[in-house]
Write a protein that holds these residues in place. Structure first.
Motif, PDB file in Angstrom:
ATOM      1  N   ASN A  18      -7.503  -2.109  28.839  1.00  0.00           N
ATOM      2  CA  ASN A  18      -6.783  -2.138  30.711  1.00  0.00           C
ATOM      3  C   ASN A  18      -8.150  -1.798  31.955  1.00  0.00           C
ATOM      4  O   ASN A  18      -9.493  -1.025  31.000  1.00  0.00           O
ATOM      5  N   PRO A  19      -8.149  -2.788  32.409  1.00  0.00           N
ATOM      6  CA  PRO A  19      -9.954  -2.097  32.694  1.00  0.00           C
ATOM      7  C   PRO A  19     -10.020  -1.217  33.940  1.00  0.00           C
ATOM      8  O   PRO A  19     -10.998  -0.615  34.370  1.00  0.00           O
TER       9      PRO A  19
ATOM     10  N   ASN B 240      -1.949   1.867  29.104  1.00  0.00           N
ATOM     11  CA  ASN B 240      -1.903   0.229  29.494  1.00  0.00           C
ATOM     12  C   ASN B 240      -0.911  -0.905  30.163  1.00  0.00           C
ATOM     13  O   ASN B 240      -1.257  -2.015  30.655  1.00  0.00           O
ATOM     14  N   SER B 241       0.592   0.187  30.597  1.00  0.00           N
ATOM     15  CA  SER B 241       1.313  -0.692  31.191  1.00  0.00           C
ATOM     16  C   SER B 241       1.990  -0.684  32.750  1.00  0.00           C
ATOM     17  O   SER B 241       2.388  -1.415  33.112  1.00  0.00           O
ATOM     18  N   GLY B 242       0.377   0.257  33.378  1.00  0.00           N
ATOM     19  CA  GLY B 242       0.905   1.360  34.727  1.00  0.00           C
ATOM     20  C   GLY B 242       0.118  -0.352  36.067  1.00  0.00           C
ATOM     21  O   GLY B 242      -0.375  -0.740  35.674  1.00  0.00           O
ATOM     22  N   VAL B 243      -0.621   0.589  36.000  1.00  0.00           N
ATOM     23  CA  VAL B 243      -1.902   0.273  37.692  1.00  0.00           C
ATOM     24  C   VAL B 243      -2.158  -0.718  36.617  1.00  0.00           C
ATOM     25  O   VAL B 243      -2.613  -2.033  37.485  1.00  0.00           O
ATOM     26  N   GLY B 244      -2.902  -0.285  35.352  1.00  0.00           N
ATOM     27  CA  GLY B 244      -4.535  -0.922  35.054  1.00  0.00           C
ATOM     28  C   GLY B 244      -2.864  -2.819  34.961  1.00  0.00           C
ATOM     29  O   GLY B 244      -4.461  -3.560  34.770  1.00  0.00           O
TER      30      GLY B 244
ATOM     31  N   TYR C  29      -3.188  -4.436  38.105  1.00  0.00           N
ATOM     32  CA  TYR C  29      -4.376  -4.819  38.245  1.00  0.00           C
ATOM     33  C   TYR C  29      -4.372  -7.010  37.320  1.00  0.00           C
ATOM     34  O   TYR C  29      -4.921  -7.619  37.924  1.00  0.00           O
ATOM     35  N   LEU C  30      -4.015  -6.701  36.323  1.00  0.00           N
ATOM     36  CA  LEU C  30      -4.559  -7.549  35.317  1.00  0.00           C
ATOM     37  C   LEU C  30      -4.080  -9.185  36.065  1.00  0.00           C
ATOM     38  O   LEU C  30      -4.368 -10.160  35.904  1.00  0.00           O
ATOM     39  N   GLN C  31      -2.481  -8.622  36.733  1.00  0.00           N
ATOM     40  CA  GLN C  31      -1.586  -9.395  36.746  1.00  0.00           C
ATOM     41  C   GLN C  31      -1.747 -11.059  38.462  1.00  0.00           C
ATOM     42  O   GLN C  31      -1.409 -11.554  38.420  1.00  0.00           O
TER      43      GLN C  31
END
Lengths: 172, 215, 150
Positions: A108-109, B128-132, B135-137
């Motif tokens: 997670n970044p 880990n399933s939220g906004v983070g 961002y990766l997507q």
């Protein structure tokens, strides 16, 4: 049960470190040692944040391979196109808008970004605290907090005595 | 099984080793009285935690911690130590018991709270399933920059970073207001320069004076 | 100042300092593709100057990088960052909206690349200037560090 313990052992270790930092901040009379304890505590908070953002089997959040297709240039040569990239394009990786389906797993970044800036701000605020400690040393001649308290108390008592004397003289 | 610890025995060993070193450094800091040793151990603590960040995939944070924690904050702490004192007074036994109790109780409360936390490395946890993950997507479509940390820092959370930069600037300003801009070294430098310039051209200060006299 | 017994330190530091500064710029401009960015690069540049100050003395470092320059650099860095926001405002976008810098449709990356590059430059200037100001404030108060002080 063992799985449950293993999954949380990291949290507990980090909490233990955090409490050592808190103890140093609390127990020591020396102001510089207190600042060191505070920075220890802050570093450990960063460890905790980053621990929460770990994804098992993930890598550092730097897109690679099929997740970062080179769409400014000509399409990649056939030997570069793997099955994974085909799958992404077939599923409409680019076509169905902003949301890409990720092929690889990344950590997670978001905690990384937050902690990156927090570390830099942490050293800046640490130096403000140390500057105050240096000024305290110049004013009091010591950086042990109990001695500073004693000096403060003595000064306040002397001021009180002086004020009382002045009041008595004015009354007389 | 989700745990990183269970996934890879090598990573698990690295994890345990680094955490053990961190514990050793922290306990040594708590017990020591020589401030120089304390400052150096704080630097070691930062460096080891930087190595640990690499083990948990946070390469950018590791970079920052290595540069800031081990480099900059050690230098600042050393400077402050030189200006104050070299050793700390030993703590009295009475003043040790209370903090110990408070820390043990706080730690117990926090450990009790971790029971409800998602396991380490759980990809479906709220973190880990939220906004983070979003961002990766969307990062590649929005910015085309492979390192996701940089666009999140600069673009998605640009206001945040602007604030942080301002805070760093304000902290630098505050330190300069409290301690000056290093006037003592500045004075030394100016004195040295005056001496060298006098030695090189001894008549230089007199030349303008003779020019002004007729005017 | 006695300078006889630090010869090795001086020679090694002289070779190392330019490499550290170069590495800082690599970190700065490679931040889009690998780990790194303005914060790290700013601190690394500051650390290079600090190493120079520790080895050759603070007055020598102040002659190379004057304190006036460092505190202006910190202010200029914040101004560069805030200026990108105003640039976006002038182009008709929101504050710090890089997409508006060159009036691009979503999915085009020119504005994002330029915007992030410039703000990282601002962060570099701000952080390195502030860190050096902090270091000078602390180190400039010590008259001279002798070997017996350790």
């Amino acid at each position: 049960m063992l799985e449950f313990l293993l999954e949380r052992a990291n949290y507990w270790a980090v909490i233990g470190l955090m409490m050592i930092g808190l103890y140093i901040t609390f127990a020591s009379q020396n102001l510089i040692k207190r600042m060191v304890g505070l920075s220890l505590f802050q570093t450990t908070i960063c460890l905790f944040y980053v621990t929460l953002g770990v994804v098992s089997g993930g890598t550092a959040p730097i897109l690679f391979g099929a997740d970062a297709p080179d769409h400014h240039e000509a399409p990649p040569s056939p030997e570069e196109v793997h099955g994974a990239l085909d799958a992404v394009l077939a599923a409409g990786g680019e076509a169905h808008g902003r949301y890409a389906d990720l092929v690889n797993t990344y950590s997670n970044p978001l905690p990384h970004v937050l902690m990156l800036t927090a570390i830099v701000v942490g050293v800046a605020t640490l130096s403000v605290g140390l500057a105050l400690v240096v000024r305290i040393r110049e004013a009091y001649g010591t950086i042990e907090s109990d001695e500073i308290r004693e000096i403060d108390l003595k000064t306040a008592l002397a001021q009180h005595a002086e004020a009382e004397k002045a009041a008595n003289e004015a009354a007389a | 099984m989700h745990g990183t610890l269970a996934g890879d025995i090598g990573i698990a060993l690295v994890n345990v080793f680094f955490l053990a070193v961190l514990f050793a450094a922290a306990i040594a800091i708590a017990r020591m009285r020589s401030l120089f040793a304390i400052v150096m151990l704080a630097g070691i603590y930062s460096l080891v935690s930087a190595a640990w960040y690499v083990a948990v995939d946070a390469v950018d944070v590791a970079f920052t911690e290595a540069a800031v924690g081990a480099g900059m904050s050690t230098a600042v702490l050393l400077g402050a130590m030189l200006l104050t004192s070299r050793t700390a007074k030993p703590e009295k036994l009475f003043s040790r018991v209370g903090p110990m109790l408070v820390c043990v109780m706080t730690g117990a409360a926090l450990i009790y709270a971790t029971v409800d936390l998602p396991g380490l490395g759980d990809p479906n946890s709220p973190v880990n399933s939220g906004v983070g993950y979003t961002y990766l997507q969307i990062n590649w479509h929005d910015t085309g920059i492979p390192n996701v940390v940089t666009p999140v820092l600069g673009s998605y959370r640009g206001f945040d970073t602007l604030g942080e930069t301002t805070v760093v600037f304000a902290a630098g300003l505050a330190v300069a207001l409290l301690l000056g801009f290093g006037e003592r070294s500045l004075a030394e430098m100016i004195r040295k320069e005056d001496r060298t310039s006098l030695r090189q051209k001894p008549k230089a200060p007199e030349a303008p004076a003779t020019d002004e006299d007729p005017a | 100042m006695k300078s006889d017994h630090h010869v090795i330190l001086r020679v090694v530091a002289k070779g190392l300092i330019p490499i550290i500064a170069l590495f800082a710029f690599y970190v700065q401009f490679h931040g889009d593709f690998g780990p790194g960015g303005g914060f790290q690069a700013g601190v690394i540049i500051a650390v290079a100057v600090i190493l120079y100050a520790l080895v050759f003395g603070v007055p020598a470092a102040m002659r190379a990088v004057p304190p006036v320059f460092t505190r202006s650099l910190a202010a200029i860095g914040v101004m560069i960052y805030a200026g990108v926001g105003f640039w976006a405002l002038l182009q008709g976008g929101n504050y710090l909206e890089y997409q508006a810098l060159f009036h691009e449709a979503p999915g085009e990356h020119h504005g994002q690349h330029i915007g992030i590059l410039v703000i990282e430059l601002g962060v570099l200037c701000g952080v390195s200037g502030a860190m050096l100001t902090i270091f000078y404030a602390f180190a400039g108060r010590v008259a001279e560090i002798r070997d017996e002080d350790w």
